[in-house]
Scaffold this motif. Structure first.
Motif, PDB file in Angstrom:
ATOM      1  N   LYS A 125       0.841  -1.204   0.000  1.00 26.72           N
ATOM      2  CA  LYS A 125       0.000   0.000   0.000  1.00 26.72           C
ATOM      3  C   LYS A 125       0.877   1.256   0.000  1.00 26.72           C
ATOM      4  CE  LYS A 125      -3.716   2.574   0.910  1.00 26.72           C
ATOM      5  NZ  LYS A 125      -4.802   2.809   0.014  1.00 26.72           N
ATOM      6  N   ALA A 126       1.927   1.252   0.808  1.00 25.01           N
ATOM      7  CA  ALA A 126       2.818   2.415   0.877  1.00 25.01           C
ATOM      8  C   ALA A 126       3.511   2.662  -0.453  1.00 25.01           C
ATOM      9  CB  ALA A 126       3.850   2.230   1.990  1.00 25.01           C
ATOM     10  N   VAL A 127       3.889   1.598  -1.143  1.00 33.01           N
ATOM     11  CA  VAL A 127       4.578   1.734  -2.427  1.00 33.01           C
ATOM     12  C   VAL A 127       3.607   2.225  -3.501  1.00 33.01           C
ATOM     13  CG1 VAL A 127       5.741   0.457  -4.282  1.00 33.01           C
ATOM     14  CG2 VAL A 127       6.364   0.035  -1.892  1.00 33.01           C
ATOM     15  N   GLU A 128       2.413   1.680  -3.526  1.00 36.11           N
ATOM     16  CA  GLU A 128       1.460   1.989  -4.591  1.00 36.11           C
ATOM     17  C   GLU A 128       0.634   3.246  -4.347  1.00 36.11           C
ATOM     18  OE1 GLU A 128       1.456   0.484  -7.516  1.00 36.11           O
ATOM     19  OE2 GLU A 128       3.108  -0.721  -6.745  1.00 36.11           O
ATOM     20  N   ASP A 129       0.363   3.562  -3.084  1.00 35.53           N
ATOM     21  CA  ASP A 129      -0.528   4.685  -2.775  1.00 35.53           C
ATOM     22  C   ASP A 129      -0.079   5.371  -1.487  1.00 35.53           C
ATOM     23  OD1 ASP A 129      -2.636   6.470  -2.673  1.00 35.53           O
ATOM     24  OD2 ASP A 129      -4.127   4.982  -2.079  1.00 35.53           O
ATOM     25  N   ASN A 152       5.121  14.289  -4.658  1.00 36.82           N
ATOM     26  CA  ASN A 152       5.699  12.966  -4.439  1.00 36.82           C
ATOM     27  C   ASN A 152       6.988  13.202  -3.660  1.00 36.82           C
ATOM     28  OD1 ASN A 152       6.291  10.273  -4.517  1.00 36.82           O
ATOM     29  ND2 ASN A 152       7.121  10.329  -6.583  1.00 36.82           N
ATOM     30  N   PRO A 153       6.949  13.028  -2.348  1.00 36.17           N
ATOM     31  CA  PRO A 153       8.111  13.381  -1.540  1.00 36.17           C
ATOM     32  C   PRO A 153       9.322  12.497  -1.825  1.00 36.17           C
ATOM     33  CG  PRO A 153       6.495  12.234  -0.204  1.00 36.17           C
ATOM     34  CD  PRO A 153       5.868  12.458  -1.554  1.00 36.17           C
ATOM     35  N   GLU A 154      10.476  13.054  -1.540  1.00 37.73           N
ATOM     36  CA  GLU A 154      11.725  12.301  -1.671  1.00 37.73           C
ATOM     37  C   GLU A 154      11.689  11.099  -0.726  1.00 37.73           C
ATOM     38  OE1 GLU A 154      14.373  12.893  -3.705  1.00 37.73           O
ATOM     39  OE2 GLU A 154      13.223  14.512  -4.632  1.00 37.73           O
ATOM     40  N   LEU A 155      12.483  10.101  -1.047  1.00 40.29           N
ATOM     41  CA  LEU A 155      12.497   8.865  -0.270  1.00 40.29           C
ATOM     42  C   LEU A 155      12.847   9.123   1.199  1.00 40.29           C
ATOM     43  CD1 LEU A 155      12.159   5.814  -0.199  1.00 40.29           C
ATOM     44  CD2 LEU A 155      14.562   5.605  -0.880  1.00 40.29           C
ATOM     45  N   ASN A 156      13.807  10.007   1.447  1.00 41.86           N
ATOM     46  CA  ASN A 156      14.196  10.245   2.839  1.00 41.86           C
ATOM     47  C   ASN A 156      13.039  10.819   3.658  1.00 41.86           C
ATOM     48  OD1 ASN A 156      14.327  12.772   1.603  1.00 41.86           O
ATOM     49  ND2 ASN A 156      16.083  13.436   2.816  1.00 41.86           N
ATOM     50  N   LEU A 189       8.479   9.928   7.521  1.00 39.71           N
ATOM     51  CA  LEU A 189       7.039   9.879   7.792  1.00 39.71           C
ATOM     52  C   LEU A 189       6.611   8.491   8.268  1.00 39.71           C
ATOM     53  CD1 LEU A 189       4.548  11.622   7.807  1.00 39.71           C
ATOM     54  CD2 LEU A 189       4.314  11.263   5.381  1.00 39.71           C
ATOM     55  N   LEU A 190       7.121   7.455   7.633  1.00 39.24           N
ATOM     56  CA  LEU A 190       6.783   6.093   8.044  1.00 39.24           C
ATOM     57  C   LEU A 190       7.324   5.767   9.433  1.00 39.24           C
ATOM     58  CD1 LEU A 190       7.445   4.183   4.701  1.00 39.24           C
ATOM     59  CD2 LEU A 190       5.219   4.753   5.684  1.00 39.24           C
ATOM     60  N   SER A 191       8.567   6.155   9.698  1.00 41.63           N
ATOM     61  CA  SER A 191       9.189   5.780  10.971  1.00 41.63           C
ATOM     62  C   SER A 191       8.765   6.684  12.130  1.00 41.63           C
ATOM     63  CB  SER A 191      10.711   5.737  10.845  1.00 41.63           C
ATOM     64  OG  SER A 191      11.208   6.980  10.428  1.00 41.63           O
ATOM     65  N   LEU A 192       8.801   7.980  11.944  1.00 44.43           N
ATOM     66  CA  LEU A 192       8.452   8.897  13.034  1.00 44.43           C
ATOM     67  C   LEU A 192       6.958   9.172  13.112  1.00 44.43           C
ATOM     68  CD1 LEU A 192      11.298  11.552  12.694  1.00 44.43           C
ATOM     69  CD2 LEU A 192      11.172   9.624  14.277  1.00 44.43           C
ATOM     70  N   GLY A 193       6.336   9.359  11.972  1.00 44.09           N
ATOM     71  CA  GLY A 193       4.924   9.713  11.957  1.00 44.09           C
ATOM     72  C   GLY A 193       3.997   8.529  12.177  1.00 44.09           C
ATOM     73  N   MET A 194       4.374   7.378  11.624  1.00 45.44           N
ATOM     74  CA  MET A 194       3.488   6.218  11.700  1.00 45.44           C
ATOM     75  C   MET A 194       4.056   5.098  12.564  1.00 45.44           C
ATOM     76  SD  MET A 194       2.232   6.188   7.731  1.00 45.44           S
ATOM     77  CE  MET A 194       1.147   4.799   7.949  1.00 45.44           C
TER      78      MET A 194
END
Length: 101
Positions: free
Chosen positions: A19-23, A62-66, A71-76
């Motif tokens: 889901k993260a990769v596609e959307d 479309n944010p940069e990978l970093n 966002l995935l690690s700190l936000g979620m």
């Protein structure tokens, strides 16, 4: 029983990573709404503006990978191994897209 639990967790992680990769924007919005977070709450977690989060959720940026990793690690609060799986899948997807061109 423990093996079944690990297999179930792996399935959940695979769906989450896909889901993260596609959307990515949709994933962020779903997480934010499910957890009753405002745009500003989410932005505060990762030190950015609420308008930037809005633009990501609405496919304007479309944010940069970093930043996505932050966002995935700190936000979620994704685990490191889940973030690593995400990075691997992004690399695979981008490599395949480059090969098409």
């Amino acid at each position: 029983m423990e093996i079944e639990m690990l297999q179930d967790r792996e399935k959940v992680v695979n769906v989450k990573v896909a889901k993260a990769v596609e959307d990515f924007g949709g994933l962020i919005r779903e997480f934010r709404l499910k957890n009753n977070l405002s745009l500003q709450d989410t932005a505060n977690l990762v030190s950015c503006s609420s308008s930037y989060i809005w633009r990501i959720e609405n496919y304007k940026r479309n944010p940069e990978l970093n930043f996505r990793v932050r966002l995935l690690s700190l936000g979620m609060c994704w685990e490191t191994k889940d973030v690593q799986s995400y990075i691997q899948m992004v690399i695979i997807k981008e490599t395949l897209e480059l090969q098409k061109n």
